[in-house]
Design a protein around this motif. Sequence first.
Motif, PDB file in Angstrom:
ATOM      1  N   ARG A   1       0.826  -1.202   0.000  1.00 61.72           N
ATOM      2  CA  ARG A   1       0.000   0.000   0.000  1.00 61.72           C
ATOM      3  C   ARG A   1       0.867   1.261   0.000  1.00 61.72           C
ATOM      4  O   ARG A   1       0.544   2.246  -0.649  1.00 61.72           O
ATOM      5  N   GLU A   2       1.982   1.221   0.731  1.00 63.28           N
ATOM      6  CA  GLU A   2       2.852   2.398   0.740  1.00 63.28           C
ATOM      7  C   GLU A   2       3.482   2.621  -0.635  1.00 63.28           C
ATOM      8  O   GLU A   2       3.673   3.763  -1.058  1.00 63.28           O
ATOM      9  N   MET A   3       3.775   1.537  -1.345  1.00 59.81           N
ATOM     10  CA  MET A   3       4.263   1.666  -2.717  1.00 59.81           C
ATOM     11  C   MET A   3       3.207   2.318  -3.598  1.00 59.81           C
ATOM     12  O   MET A   3       3.506   3.225  -4.403  1.00 59.81           O
ATOM     13  N   ALA A   4       1.960   1.883  -3.440  1.00 58.65           N
ATOM     14  CA  ALA A   4       0.871   2.458  -4.237  1.00 58.65           C
ATOM     15  C   ALA A   4       0.680   3.936  -3.920  1.00 58.65           C
ATOM     16  O   ALA A   4       0.447   4.762  -4.817  1.00 58.65           O
ATOM     17  N   ILE A   5       0.810   4.294  -2.636  1.00 59.78           N
ATOM     18  CA  ILE A   5       0.684   5.700  -2.233  1.00 59.78           C
ATOM     19  C   ILE A   5       1.804   6.525  -2.849  1.00 59.78           C
ATOM     20  O   ILE A   5       1.574   7.612  -3.399  1.00 59.78           O
ATOM     21  N   LEU A   6       3.030   6.006  -2.777  1.00 63.24           N
ATOM     22  CA  LEU A   6       4.172   6.749  -3.319  1.00 63.24           C
ATOM     23  C   LEU A   6       4.061   6.903  -4.832  1.00 63.24           C
ATOM     24  O   LEU A   6       4.375   7.968  -5.383  1.00 63.24           O
ATOM     25  N   GLN A   7       3.597   5.869  -5.507  1.00 59.97           N
ATOM     26  CA  GLN A   7       3.430   5.963  -6.959  1.00 59.97           C
ATOM     27  C   GLN A   7       2.352   6.978  -7.332  1.00 59.97           C
ATOM     28  O   GLN A   7       2.443   7.644  -8.362  1.00 59.97           O
ATOM     29  N   ALA A   8       1.332   7.110  -6.460  1.00 61.83           N
ATOM     30  CA  ALA A   8       0.271   8.085  -6.723  1.00 61.83           C
ATOM     31  C   ALA A   8       0.730   9.509  -6.443  1.00 61.83           C
ATOM     32  O   ALA A   8       0.353  10.441  -7.154  1.00 61.83           O
ATOM     33  N   ARG A   9       1.555   9.693  -5.414  1.00 64.16           N
ATOM     34  CA  ARG A   9       1.956  11.040  -4.998  1.00 64.16           C
ATOM     35  C   ARG A   9       3.286  11.497  -5.597  1.00 64.16           C
ATOM     36  O   ARG A   9       3.551  12.698  -5.642  1.00 64.16           O
ATOM     37  N   ALA A  10       4.116  10.558  -6.003  1.00 65.17           N
ATOM     38  CA  ALA A  10       5.388  10.910  -6.658  1.00 65.17           C
ATOM     39  C   ALA A  10       5.596   9.982  -7.845  1.00 65.17           C
ATOM     40  O   ALA A  10       6.522   9.168  -7.878  1.00 65.17           O
ATOM     41  N   PRO A  11       4.721  10.090  -8.861  1.00 63.98           N
ATOM     42  CA  PRO A  11       4.768   9.150  -9.991  1.00 63.98           C
ATOM     43  C   PRO A  11       6.041   9.244 -10.809  1.00 63.98           C
ATOM     44  O   PRO A  11       6.367   8.306 -11.552  1.00 63.98           O
TER      45      PRO A  11
END
Length: 302
Positions: free
Chosen positions: A205-215
């Motif tokens: 989930r943290e990977m998904a969050i980071l990809q969404a916020r810092a693509p």
Amino acid sequence: MQDIQSIDDIQRLLAAEGYVCGRPLATVVFLALRLGRPIFLEGEAGVGKTEIAKALSAALGRSLIRLQCYEGLDASSAVYEWNFAAQMVAIRTAEASGGADRGALQEELFGPDYLVERPLLKAMRPDPAGAPVLLIDELDRTDEPFEAFLLEALSDFQVTIPEIGTIKAPQPPIVIVTSNRTREVHDALKRRCLYHWVDYPDFDREMAILQARAPEAAASLSREVVAFVQRLRTEDLFKKPGVAETIDWAKCLLALDVLTLSPEVIADTLGAVLKYQDDIAKLQGSEAKRLLDEARASLEPA
């Protein structure tokens, strides 16, 4: 809100605003919207409690009204105050002109033109876009008397101004209350809310969050960053880094054109991840390398 028919709809709407929401939290949000109940979110600082209010207001097209709590906050500061300076000017003007009607002047001075609306009063006002999202942020910073006042305000969704009377919300706002749990909030307030503990996310989930916020971050760097931060949270630290720090750190590394982590890069940028000198001191020397090696080992296939 006609488009929201399921918990999946909540996850989809929030994801469109860059907020990756797990199903338990999405369920609480869905029920709060359906039942008209406030949400009480507790958890460590930086795990996304405030951000969900911002994402929800954007997703629903509603205004976001934020009441930032602090020690000493009282009801009048949260609801309204009178524009004292403008009132004094009006009084002096009336005196200079002579023959002012005292009753009419008093009615004017304590009318809408001199009323300064604070967040709770604003949240009770009608809005063409629909009921606003009212964020009561870090309630645990306030004193118990304010908590008692808020209990009443959230029960009836109304506030009273002695000079004007009671103002009731035509449509209850969507209320999100957050707490970092620096002190316990009274059970009476929690009982009026739908409760959810916002925990640190797992790796995926943290990977998904980071990809969404810092693509713009490369997948390999993002994986190293998340793995290192996840490993860092297992250490005995005064303040463990939240998701906000993970995002900040990734953006700092991008600004420095870093392609992969190294002990030297970590030492140079620790201020983006850790906010206390004692914690930073623990990662000096070989400690940063040890944690980085453990983080990379966790990324290797079993």
